[in-house]
Design an enzyme around this catalytic site. Structure first.
Site, PDB file in Angstrom:
ATOM      1  N   HIS A  60       0.825  -1.215   0.000  1.00 33.69           N
ATOM      2  CA  HIS A  60       0.000   0.000   0.000  1.00 33.69           C
ATOM      3  C   HIS A  60       0.857   1.261   0.000  1.00 33.69           C
ATOM      4  O   HIS A  60       1.913   1.335   0.639  1.00 33.69           O
ATOM      5  CB  HIS A  60      -1.008  -0.011   1.153  1.00 33.69           C
ATOM      6  CG  HIS A  60      -0.451   0.097   2.533  1.00 33.69           C
ATOM      7  ND1 HIS A  60      -0.232   1.312   3.149  1.00 33.69           N
ATOM      8  CD2 HIS A  60      -0.117  -0.852   3.437  1.00 33.69           C
ATOM      9  CE1 HIS A  60       0.222   1.110   4.377  1.00 33.69           C
ATOM     10  NE2 HIS A  60       0.313  -0.200   4.585  1.00 33.69           N
ATOM     11  N   ASP A 170       5.922   1.982   6.928  1.00 32.17           N
ATOM     12  CA  ASP A 170       4.681   1.253   6.662  1.00 32.17           C
ATOM     13  C   ASP A 170       3.881   2.081   5.656  1.00 32.17           C
ATOM     14  O   ASP A 170       3.218   3.043   6.048  1.00 32.17           O
ATOM     15  CB  ASP A 170       3.905   1.066   7.966  1.00 32.17           C
ATOM     16  CG  ASP A 170       2.533   0.441   7.784  1.00 32.17           C
ATOM     17  OD1 ASP A 170       2.313  -0.216   6.752  1.00 32.17           O
ATOM     18  OD2 ASP A 170       1.679   0.636   8.667  1.00 32.17           O
ATOM     19  N   GLU A 198      -5.182   1.955   2.490  1.00 38.49           N
ATOM     20  CA  GLU A 198      -5.138   0.780   3.366  1.00 38.49           C
ATOM     21  C   GLU A 198      -5.335   1.166   4.819  1.00 38.49           C
ATOM     22  O   GLU A 198      -5.979   0.445   5.595  1.00 38.49           O
ATOM     23  CB  GLU A 198      -3.795   0.058   3.178  1.00 38.49           C
ATOM     24  CG  GLU A 198      -3.706  -1.307   3.833  1.00 38.49           C
ATOM     25  CD  GLU A 198      -3.039  -1.289   5.213  1.00 38.49           C
ATOM     26  OE1 GLU A 198      -2.849  -2.374   5.789  1.00 38.49           O
ATOM     27  OE2 GLU A 198      -2.720  -0.187   5.715  1.00 38.49           O
ATOM     28  N   GLU A 199      -4.786   2.317   5.212  1.00 36.25           N
ATOM     29  CA  GLU A 199      -4.780   2.717   6.614  1.00 36.25           C
ATOM     30  C   GLU A 199      -6.158   3.119   7.150  1.00 36.25           C
ATOM     31  O   GLU A 199      -6.333   3.272   8.353  1.00 36.25           O
ATOM     32  CB  GLU A 199      -3.801   3.876   6.832  1.00 36.25           C
ATOM     33  CG  GLU A 199      -2.352   3.558   6.518  1.00 36.25           C
ATOM     34  CD  GLU A 199      -1.719   2.571   7.486  1.00 36.25           C
ATOM     35  OE1 GLU A 199      -2.440   2.064   8.382  1.00 36.25           O
ATOM     36  OE2 GLU A 199      -0.519   2.294   7.354  1.00 36.25           O
ATOM     37  N   HIS A 309       3.282   3.815  12.715  1.00 40.95           N
ATOM     38  CA  HIS A 309       2.165   4.780  12.758  1.00 40.95           C
ATOM     39  C   HIS A 309       2.514   6.012  13.584  1.00 40.95           C
ATOM     40  O   HIS A 309       1.686   6.538  14.317  1.00 40.95           O
ATOM     41  CB  HIS A 309       0.882   4.130  13.299  1.00 40.95           C
ATOM     42  CG  HIS A 309       0.215   3.228  12.319  1.00 40.95           C
ATOM     43  ND1 HIS A 309      -1.124   2.914  12.395  1.00 40.95           N
ATOM     44  CD2 HIS A 309       0.678   2.582  11.234  1.00 40.95           C
ATOM     45  CE1 HIS A 309      -1.439   2.103  11.402  1.00 40.95           C
ATOM     46  NE2 HIS A 309      -0.346   1.883  10.672  1.00 40.95           N
TER      47      HIS A 309
END
Length: 343
Positions: A60, A170, A198-199, A309
């Site tokens: 992603h 990420d 995606e998140e 994150h």
């Protein structure tokens, strides 16, 4: 360096354009077709000599970040979080705001003005604001509009024992591995998919998989690494420097046991360090890929990342290199007909 450019690019969920342009420019001369679907996924097709099994490899493009929700009379900006962010890490972090990339900093009421009860809890994002140096609403509105994104401002830095710190590892690590794969010549045809959003709920993966109808889906991820003091070993999802992580299950998928065994056997045979992702929280694009049409079997190969994150994550370059090597050997095995799925 490609990973530096990818991580420093801005790509908060729903606003992946900058990352998408880097990826397209990198792969356009190495694939047979590039399709951008209606929601912004990149679906790249690299034709080989054999077409089965139909293989989809996904990473992603998006990252967690912020969105502006209000401009105060003072010129300060109110915001909401896009994706899962630990609000304790927000205060004092530098950001870039809006299409004009306005410099800002996340601020709060000074500790001197807080009640003692406020010291004992994390400040909610509703109590924070972004200061872009504007002295009035009118001045701020010349630079930023409500609905624009803010991304963390964080440089790619190599440090310590073969480590990297950067924002958005990420999943720019997965994007980088997939880009490098698409630049190689393979016998098996490959669909390389760079997904959006995606998140915020695995939004892009479903439509992409519905289009492709894969037999096998491999998800390349940056995953939680929690090898830090004060956390019991069984709660440590992965450890830095111990190799790529293979998932057993998470909140969206129970991963195919035969596919997982094949990947682990390849790692053992080739002396590639690996680890099983010990926790089951969270999810990734597999949650939508394995549900498309008649379904697909899936596996995830992840690069462990500390402080995920957040404005700055940390990964081991050796984990990255071993994940890349494992993926290529897995495809070698598929090309030899080395996978037999038993339900």
């Amino acid at each position: 360096m490609l990973l530096k450019r990818l991580t420093e690019a801005r790509g908060v969920s729903g606003n992946e354009k900058e990352v998408r342009e880097i990826i397209i420019n990198e792969i356009k001369d190495y694939v047979d077709d590039i399709h951008i679907d209606r929601i912004g996924n990149i679906i790249a097709y690299k034709k080989g000599e054999i077409d089965t099994p139909r293989l989809m490899i996904a990473a992603h493009m998006d990252e967690v970040g912020l969105m502006i929700t209000k401009i105060e009379d003072s010129g300060l900006l109110k915001f909401t979080c896009v994706g899962g962010i630990d609000q304790r890490v927000l205060v004092s972090k530098p950001v870039l705001v809006g299409n004009k990339k306005v410099n800002g900093v996340i601020g709060s009421k000074p500790i001197h003005m807080q009640k003692k009860t406020e010291w004992k809890k994390a400040l909610d994002y509703k109590e924070l604001y972004i200061d872009i140096g504007a002295s009035s609403k009118e001045e701020a509105e010349k630079l930023v509009t409500v609905g624009e994104y803010a991304s963390f401002l964080s440089d790619y830095v190599e440090f310590g024992d073969n480590l990297v710190k950067a924002k958005a590892l990420d999943d720019r690590v997965g994007c980088n591995i997939l880009i490098d794969l698409l630049k190689t010549n393979r016998k098996l045809s490959i669909y390389g998919v760079f997904t959006v959003m995606e998140e915020i709920g695995l939004v892009g993966a479903g439509p992409a998989a519905y289009n492709i109808e894969p037999d096998i889906g491999i998800i390349l991820e940056g995953t939680t690494c929690s090898d830090v003091p004060g956390l019991e070993e069984h709660l440590q999802a992965t450890e830095l420097g111990k190799g790529p992580a293979i998932s057993i299950m998470d909140r969206t998928t129970i991963f195919n046991k035969d596919l997982r065994k094949m990947i682990i056997d390849i790692a053992k045979k080739n002396d590639i360090p690996y680890q099983l992702r010990r926790t089951t929280f969270g999810g990734n694009d597999s949650g939508k890929i394995h549900l498309a049409k008649q379904g697909a079997i899936t596996a995830t190969i992840s690069v462990p990342c500390r402080y995920i994150h957040s404005p700055i994550s940390v990964m081991s370059k050796s984990d990255y290199d071993n994940a890349k090597r494992l993926l290529n050997l897995f495809i070698d095995n598929l090309e030899k007909g080395g996978f037999n799925n038993e339900f």
